[in-house]
Design a protein around this motif. Sequence first.
Motif, PDB file in Angstrom:
ATOM      1  N   ALA A 118      -2.762  -5.600  -9.517  1.00  0.00           N
ATOM      2  CA  ALA A 118      -1.393  -5.855  -9.061  1.00  0.00           C
ATOM      3  C   ALA A 118      -0.582  -6.536 -10.159  1.00  0.00           C
ATOM      4  O   ALA A 118       0.562  -6.152 -10.432  1.00  0.00           O
ATOM      5  N   ARG A 119      -1.182  -7.537 -10.805  1.00  0.00           N
ATOM      6  CA  ARG A 119      -0.491  -8.240 -11.887  1.00  0.00           C
ATOM      7  C   ARG A 119      -0.155  -7.281 -13.028  1.00  0.00           C
ATOM      8  O   ARG A 119       0.971  -7.223 -13.509  1.00  0.00           O
ATOM      9  N   ASP A 120      -1.150  -6.501 -13.432  1.00  0.00           N
ATOM     10  CA  ASP A 120      -0.943  -5.554 -14.527  1.00  0.00           C
ATOM     11  C   ASP A 120       0.086  -4.487 -14.141  1.00  0.00           C
ATOM     12  O   ASP A 120       0.922  -4.087 -14.952  1.00  0.00           O
ATOM     13  N   GLY A 121       0.021  -4.039 -12.889  1.00  0.00           N
ATOM     14  CA  GLY A 121       0.954  -3.020 -12.406  1.00  0.00           C
ATOM     15  C   GLY A 121       2.378  -3.529 -12.354  1.00  0.00           C
ATOM     16  O   GLY A 121       3.322  -2.818 -12.733  1.00  0.00           O
ATOM     17  N   LEU A 122       2.564  -4.756 -11.881  1.00  0.00           N
ATOM     18  CA  LEU A 122       3.908  -5.332 -11.816  1.00  0.00           C
ATOM     19  C   LEU A 122       4.478  -5.501 -13.224  1.00  0.00           C
ATOM     20  O   LEU A 122       5.639  -5.171 -13.471  1.00  0.00           O
ATOM     21  N   LEU A 123       3.664  -5.978 -14.137  1.00  0.00           N
ATOM     22  CA  LEU A 123       4.125  -6.153 -15.516  1.00  0.00           C
ATOM     23  C   LEU A 123       4.528  -4.812 -16.130  1.00  0.00           C
ATOM     24  O   LEU A 123       5.587  -4.695 -16.757  1.00  0.00           O
ATOM     25  N   ALA A 124       3.715  -3.787 -15.916  1.00  0.00           N
ATOM     26  CA  ALA A 124       4.028  -2.452 -16.444  1.00  0.00           C
ATOM     27  C   ALA A 124       5.283  -1.882 -15.785  1.00  0.00           C
ATOM     28  O   ALA A 124       6.103  -1.242 -16.452  1.00  0.00           O
ATOM     29  N   MET A 125       5.450  -2.125 -14.493  1.00  0.00           N
ATOM     30  CA  MET A 125       6.644  -1.640 -13.804  1.00  0.00           C
ATOM     31  C   MET A 125       7.899  -2.276 -14.398  1.00  0.00           C
ATOM     32  O   MET A 125       8.903  -1.608 -14.637  1.00  0.00           O
ATOM     33  N   LEU A 126       7.836  -3.578 -14.662  1.00  0.00           N
ATOM     34  CA  LEU A 126       8.996  -4.277 -15.193  1.00  0.00           C
ATOM     35  C   LEU A 126       9.269  -3.960 -16.661  1.00  0.00           C
ATOM     36  O   LEU A 126      10.412  -3.786 -17.059  1.00  0.00           O
ATOM     37  N   LYS A 127       8.217  -3.882 -17.469  1.00  0.00           N
ATOM     38  CA  LYS A 127       8.404  -3.751 -18.914  1.00  0.00           C
ATOM     39  C   LYS A 127       8.444  -2.307 -19.415  1.00  0.00           C
ATOM     40  O   LYS A 127       9.068  -2.020 -20.430  1.00  0.00           O
ATOM     41  N   GLU A 128       7.750  -1.400 -18.695  1.00  0.00           N
ATOM     42  CA  GLU A 128       7.592  -0.034 -19.210  1.00  0.00           C
ATOM     43  C   GLU A 128       8.023   1.035 -18.221  1.00  0.00           C
ATOM     44  O   GLU A 128       7.706   2.211 -18.399  1.00  0.00           O
ATOM     45  N   ASN A 129       8.698   0.627 -17.130  1.00  0.00           N
ATOM     46  CA  ASN A 129       9.057   1.551 -16.061  1.00  0.00           C
ATOM     47  C   ASN A 129       7.818   2.276 -15.532  1.00  0.00           C
ATOM     48  O   ASN A 129       7.844   3.466 -15.225  1.00  0.00           O
ATOM     49  N   GLY A 130       6.709   1.536 -15.461  1.00  0.00           N
ATOM     50  CA  GLY A 130       5.460   2.095 -14.975  1.00  0.00           C
ATOM     51  C   GLY A 130       5.507   2.330 -13.474  1.00  0.00           C
ATOM     52  O   GLY A 130       6.515   2.033 -12.811  1.00  0.00           O
ATOM     53  N   PRO A 131       4.416   2.831 -12.926  1.00  0.00           N
ATOM     54  CA  PRO A 131       4.366   3.090 -11.483  1.00  0.00           C
ATOM     55  C   PRO A 131       4.402   1.783 -10.684  1.00  0.00           C
ATOM     56  O   PRO A 131       4.149   0.701 -11.214  1.00  0.00           O
ATOM     57  N   THR A 132       4.691   1.931  -9.426  1.00  0.00           N
ATOM     58  CA  THR A 132       4.685   0.803  -8.508  1.00  0.00           C
ATOM     59  C   THR A 132       3.279   0.213  -8.468  1.00  0.00           C
ATOM     60  O   THR A 132       2.291   0.948  -8.506  1.00  0.00           O
ATOM     61  N   PRO A 133       3.151  -1.122  -8.387  1.00  0.00           N
ATOM     62  CA  PRO A 133       1.814  -1.717  -8.268  1.00  0.00           C
ATOM     63  C   PRO A 133       1.054  -1.123  -7.072  1.00  0.00           C
ATOM     64  O   PRO A 133       1.665  -0.726  -6.075  1.00  0.00           O
ATOM     65  N   PRO A 134      -0.270  -1.065  -7.174  1.00  0.00           N
ATOM     66  CA  PRO A 134      -1.064  -0.447  -6.110  1.00  0.00           C
ATOM     67  C   PRO A 134      -1.028  -1.251  -4.808  1.00  0.00           C
ATOM     68  O   PRO A 134      -0.797  -2.458  -4.813  1.00  0.00           O
ATOM     69  N   ALA A 135      -1.263  -0.532  -3.707  1.00  0.00           N
ATOM     70  CA  ALA A 135      -1.365  -1.172  -2.387  1.00  0.00           C
ATOM     71  C   ALA A 135      -2.480  -2.200  -2.447  1.00  0.00           C
ATOM     72  O   ALA A 135      -3.450  -2.023  -3.179  1.00  0.00           O
ATOM     73  N   PRO A 136      -2.347  -3.294  -1.774  1.00  0.00           N
ATOM     74  CA  PRO A 136      -1.338  -3.630  -0.776  1.00  0.00           C
ATOM     75  C   PRO A 136      -0.085  -4.284  -1.365  1.00  0.00           C
ATOM     76  O   PRO A 136       0.748  -4.813  -0.630  1.00  0.00           O
ATOM     77  N   ASP A 146       2.345  -2.742  -3.063  1.00  0.00           N
ATOM     78  CA  ASP A 146       3.372  -1.754  -3.353  1.00  0.00           C
ATOM     79  C   ASP A 146       4.766  -2.189  -2.888  1.00  0.00           C
ATOM     80  O   ASP A 146       5.775  -1.637  -3.330  1.00  0.00           O
ATOM     81  N   GLY A 147       4.850  -3.216  -2.063  1.00  0.00           N
ATOM     82  CA  GLY A 147       6.145  -3.763  -1.669  1.00  0.00           C
ATOM     83  C   GLY A 147       6.888  -4.391  -2.841  1.00  0.00           C
ATOM     84  O   GLY A 147       8.099  -4.647  -2.747  1.00  0.00           O
ATOM     85  N   LEU A 148       6.193  -4.637  -3.939  1.00  0.00           N
ATOM     86  CA  LEU A 148       6.836  -5.170  -5.136  1.00  0.00           C
ATOM     87  C   LEU A 148       7.793  -4.164  -5.770  1.00  0.00           C
ATOM     88  O   LEU A 148       8.590  -4.521  -6.633  1.00  0.00           O
ATOM     89  N   GLU A 149       7.753  -2.928  -5.304  1.00  0.00           N
ATOM     90  CA  GLU A 149       8.685  -1.887  -5.755  1.00  0.00           C
ATOM     91  C   GLU A 149      10.134  -2.360  -5.619  1.00  0.00           C
ATOM     92  O   GLU A 149      10.993  -1.994  -6.421  1.00  0.00           O
ATOM     93  N   VAL A 150      10.413  -3.196  -4.633  1.00  0.00           N
ATOM     94  CA  VAL A 150      11.769  -3.692  -4.404  1.00  0.00           C
ATOM     95  C   VAL A 150      12.324  -4.420  -5.632  1.00  0.00           C
ATOM     96  O   VAL A 150      13.538  -4.526  -5.811  1.00  0.00           O
ATOM     97  N   LEU A 151      11.433  -4.871  -6.508  1.00  0.00           N
ATOM     98  CA  LEU A 151      11.845  -5.612  -7.702  1.00  0.00           C
ATOM     99  C   LEU A 151      12.068  -4.716  -8.925  1.00  0.00           C
ATOM    100  O   LEU A 151      12.410  -5.206  -9.993  1.00  0.00           O
ATOM    101  N   ARG A 152      11.914  -3.422  -8.771  1.00  0.00           N
ATOM    102  CA  ARG A 152      12.090  -2.496  -9.900  1.00  0.00           C
ATOM    103  C   ARG A 152      13.461  -2.665 -10.577  1.00  0.00           C
ATOM    104  O   ARG A 152      13.542  -2.628 -11.803  1.00  0.00           O
ATOM    105  N   PRO A 153      14.558  -2.866  -9.833  1.00  0.00           N
ATOM    106  CA  PRO A 153      15.851  -3.041 -10.505  1.00  0.00           C
ATOM    107  C   PRO A 153      15.891  -4.243 -11.454  1.00  0.00           C
ATOM    108  O   PRO A 153      16.753  -4.308 -12.329  1.00  0.00           O
TER     109      PRO A 153
END
Length: 148
Positions: free
Chosen positions: A92-110, A112-119
């Motif tokens: 989850a930590r790695d996924g959130l960091l990748a989502m924020l820094k590299e436009n990576g995929p949404t962090p894995p379940a459970p 995935d609600g962190l998707e709201v922070l993509r903007p």
Amino acid sequence: MSGETDLIKLYSARILELAADMPRLGRLDAPCATVKRRSPLCGSTITVDIVAEDDRITDYAQDVRACALGQAAASVVGGNIVGCTLDEVRAARDGLLAMLKENGPTPPAPFDGLEVLRPAADYKNRHASIMLSLEASLEALEKVTESA
């Protein structure tokens, strides 16, 4: 004015709802590990208490002093972290960091609600606050597993 409008859009109704309704606030009476993390850029802080058996979190509490984005992240984490393993929290930590820094995929379940922070990806000065809850949780769980 455009930058200001974009920042206002960043604080969506869903982010504000999450920030206003954070689960597992407070402190645990007898945690296995406690970690306090602070974002030097904005001053946001979080203190995480966990109880874990083997490498799985069985109880969790958090004391959060952060902006709405950091609070929203802590809300998603607090609502989903009990029952998670070290590998799941790390992913989850790695996924959130990748989502924020590299436009990576949404962090894995459970988480995935962190998707709201993509903007918030466009607001690098907010990344550290958003990452606090998962970083502190991971550090606490690593402490427990290292001492086991």
